[in-house]
Design a protein around this motif. Structure first.
Motif, PDB file in Angstrom:
ATOM      1  N   ARG A  62      -4.962  64.368  -0.604  1.00 52.18           N
ATOM      2  CA  ARG A  62      -4.649  64.626  -2.016  1.00 52.18           C
ATOM      3  C   ARG A  62      -3.550  63.736  -2.556  1.00 52.18           C
ATOM      4  O   ARG A  62      -3.683  63.160  -3.631  1.00 52.18           O
ATOM      5  CB  ARG A  62      -4.256  66.078  -2.233  1.00 52.18           C
ATOM      6  N   ALA A  63      -2.431  63.648  -1.851  1.00 47.12           N
ATOM      7  CA  ALA A  63      -1.299  62.868  -2.366  1.00 47.12           C
ATOM      8  C   ALA A  63      -1.708  61.417  -2.570  1.00 47.12           C
ATOM      9  O   ALA A  63      -1.409  60.823  -3.609  1.00 47.12           O
ATOM     10  CB  ALA A  63      -0.107  62.963  -1.422  1.00 47.12           C
ATOM     11  N   VAL A  66      -4.107  61.181  -5.629  1.00 48.30           N
ATOM     12  CA  VAL A  66      -3.369  61.333  -6.888  1.00 48.30           C
ATOM     13  C   VAL A  66      -2.602  60.047  -7.203  1.00 48.30           C
ATOM     14  O   VAL A  66      -2.667  59.522  -8.319  1.00 48.30           O
ATOM     15  CB  VAL A  66      -2.395  62.532  -6.834  1.00 48.30           C
ATOM     16  N   GLN A  67      -1.908  59.508  -6.219  1.00 48.42           N
ATOM     17  CA  GLN A  67      -1.084  58.330  -6.443  1.00 48.42           C
ATOM     18  C   GLN A  67      -1.915  57.080  -6.706  1.00 48.42           C
ATOM     19  O   GLN A  67      -1.480  56.187  -7.427  1.00 48.42           O
ATOM     20  CB  GLN A  67      -0.136  58.128  -5.266  1.00 48.42           C
ATOM     21  N   ARG A  68      -3.094  57.009  -6.156  1.00 50.10           N
ATOM     22  CA  ARG A  68      -3.969  55.870  -6.442  1.00 50.10           C
ATOM     23  C   ARG A  68      -4.483  55.971  -7.876  1.00 50.10           C
ATOM     24  O   ARG A  68      -4.515  54.988  -8.596  1.00 50.10           O
ATOM     25  CB  ARG A  68      -5.130  55.850  -5.438  1.00 50.10           C
ATOM     26  N   ILE A  69      -4.859  57.166  -8.308  1.00 47.90           N
ATOM     27  CA  ILE A  69      -5.384  57.349  -9.665  1.00 47.90           C
ATOM     28  C   ILE A  69      -4.296  57.131 -10.704  1.00 47.90           C
ATOM     29  O   ILE A  69      -4.522  56.460 -11.710  1.00 47.90           O
ATOM     30  CB  ILE A  69      -6.019  58.743  -9.838  1.00 47.90           C
ATOM     31  N   ASP A  70      -3.111  57.699 -10.474  1.00 43.44           N
ATOM     32  CA  ASP A  70      -2.074  57.610 -11.519  1.00 43.44           C
ATOM     33  C   ASP A  70      -1.257  56.324 -11.476  1.00 43.44           C
ATOM     34  O   ASP A  70      -0.410  56.096 -12.317  1.00 43.44           O
ATOM     35  CB  ASP A  70      -1.172  58.850 -11.515  1.00 43.44           C
ATOM     36  N   GLY A  71      -1.511  55.481 -10.484  1.00 41.77           N
ATOM     37  CA  GLY A  71      -0.858  54.185 -10.445  1.00 41.77           C
ATOM     38  C   GLY A  71       0.400  54.108  -9.606  1.00 41.77           C
ATOM     39  O   GLY A  71       0.993  53.047  -9.469  1.00 41.77           O
ATOM     40  N   ARG A  72       0.839  55.211  -9.011  1.00 38.58           N
ATOM     41  CA  ARG A  72       2.018  55.156  -8.142  1.00 38.58           C
ATOM     42  C   ARG A  72       1.730  54.362  -6.873  1.00 38.58           C
ATOM     43  O   ARG A  72       2.632  53.836  -6.246  1.00 38.58           O
ATOM     44  CB  ARG A  72       2.493  56.564  -7.769  1.00 38.58           C
ATOM     45  N   ASP A  73       0.464  54.307  -6.478  1.00 39.47           N
ATOM     46  CA  ASP A  73       0.011  53.491  -5.346  1.00 39.47           C
ATOM     47  C   ASP A  73      -1.030  52.533  -5.925  1.00 39.47           C
ATOM     48  O   ASP A  73      -2.229  52.757  -5.821  1.00 39.47           O
ATOM     49  CB  ASP A  73      -0.599  54.385  -4.266  1.00 39.47           C
ATOM     50  N   ARG A  97      -0.315  71.331  -4.809  1.00 41.52           N
ATOM     51  CA  ARG A  97       0.028  71.193  -3.408  1.00 41.52           C
ATOM     52  C   ARG A  97      -0.855  70.135  -2.779  1.00 41.52           C
ATOM     53  O   ARG A  97      -2.065  70.127  -2.987  1.00 41.52           O
ATOM     54  CB  ARG A  97      -0.136  72.528  -2.684  1.00 41.52           C
ATOM     55  N   THR A  98      -0.247  69.244  -2.020  1.00 41.53           N
ATOM     56  CA  THR A  98      -0.980  68.155  -1.387  1.00 41.53           C
ATOM     57  C   THR A  98      -1.528  68.599  -0.035  1.00 41.53           C
ATOM     58  O   THR A  98      -1.311  69.730   0.400  1.00 41.53           O
ATOM     59  CB  THR A  98      -0.054  66.938  -1.191  1.00 41.53           C
ATOM     60  N   ASP A  99      -2.203  67.671   0.631  1.00 47.72           N
ATOM     61  CA  ASP A  99      -2.769  67.953   1.944  1.00 47.72           C
ATOM     62  C   ASP A  99      -1.679  68.304   2.966  1.00 47.72           C
ATOM     63  O   ASP A  99      -1.944  69.009   3.933  1.00 47.72           O
ATOM     64  CB  ASP A  99      -3.607  66.770   2.434  1.00 47.72           C
ATOM     65  N   SER A 100      -0.450  67.839   2.759  1.00 42.84           N
ATOM     66  CA  SER A 100       0.654  68.164   3.671  1.00 42.84           C
ATOM     67  C   SER A 100       1.315  69.488   3.305  1.00 42.84           C
ATOM     68  O   SER A 100       2.190  69.953   4.024  1.00 42.84           O
ATOM     69  CB  SER A 100       1.697  67.050   3.648  1.00 42.84           C
ATOM     70  N   GLY A 101       0.931  70.078   2.171  1.00 42.12           N
ATOM     71  CA  GLY A 101       1.530  71.323   1.717  1.00 42.12           C
ATOM     72  C   GLY A 101       2.668  71.135   0.740  1.00 42.12           C
ATOM     73  O   GLY A 101       3.166  72.095   0.170  1.00 42.12           O
TER      74      GLY A 101
END
Length: 122
Positions: A62-63, A66-73, A97-101
């Motif tokens: 998830r994290a 999310v970061q790939r879609i929103d541009g953080r990655d 909540r991400t895959d790590s919780g």
């Protein structure tokens, strides 16, 4: 199975499907396997979005999504950061909540899109 394995999807998968078809299918394809009609003009070929969990030891990342879609990655595959429609997904911040919780802030449209992508995992 850890606590993060049972985390509910973060958004509305139905809304996410509509967003996917409007904003993502051109590159990633209707089936989300990377073969959209614009794929041939991209420097990097689009990812098979149905194999995200398989590439992350069976857990939906998830994290990272999310970061790939929103541009953080960022991923520069067509001369600009992915996604081309990034501005559309801004605002309406929520925590999910991400895959790590751990929580991550994102927008409601991205949470919906992530929820839909989770339903596509092989």
């Amino acid at each position: 199975m850890g606590a993060a394995d049972s985390v509910e999807p973060p958004g509305d998968a139905g809304e996410g499907r509509e967003l996917y078809l409007e904003f993502c299918a051109t590159c990633h394809g209707i089936e989300a396997k990377g073969g959209g009609p614009m794929a041939t003009v991209l420097v990097l070929q689009p990812t098979d979005l149905t194999a995200l969990s398989a590439g992350a030891e069976g857990r939906f990342p998830r994290a990272r999504v999310v970061q790939r879609i929103d541009g953080r990655d960022p991923l520069v595959s067509h001369g600009s950061p992915m996604p081309v429609y990034g501005g559309f997904f801004e605002g309406q911040d929520i925590a999910l909540r991400t895959d790590s919780g751990q929580p991550i802030m994102t927008s409601k449209p991205i949470a919906d899109l992530v929820s839909y992508l989770e339903t596509l995992q092989d």
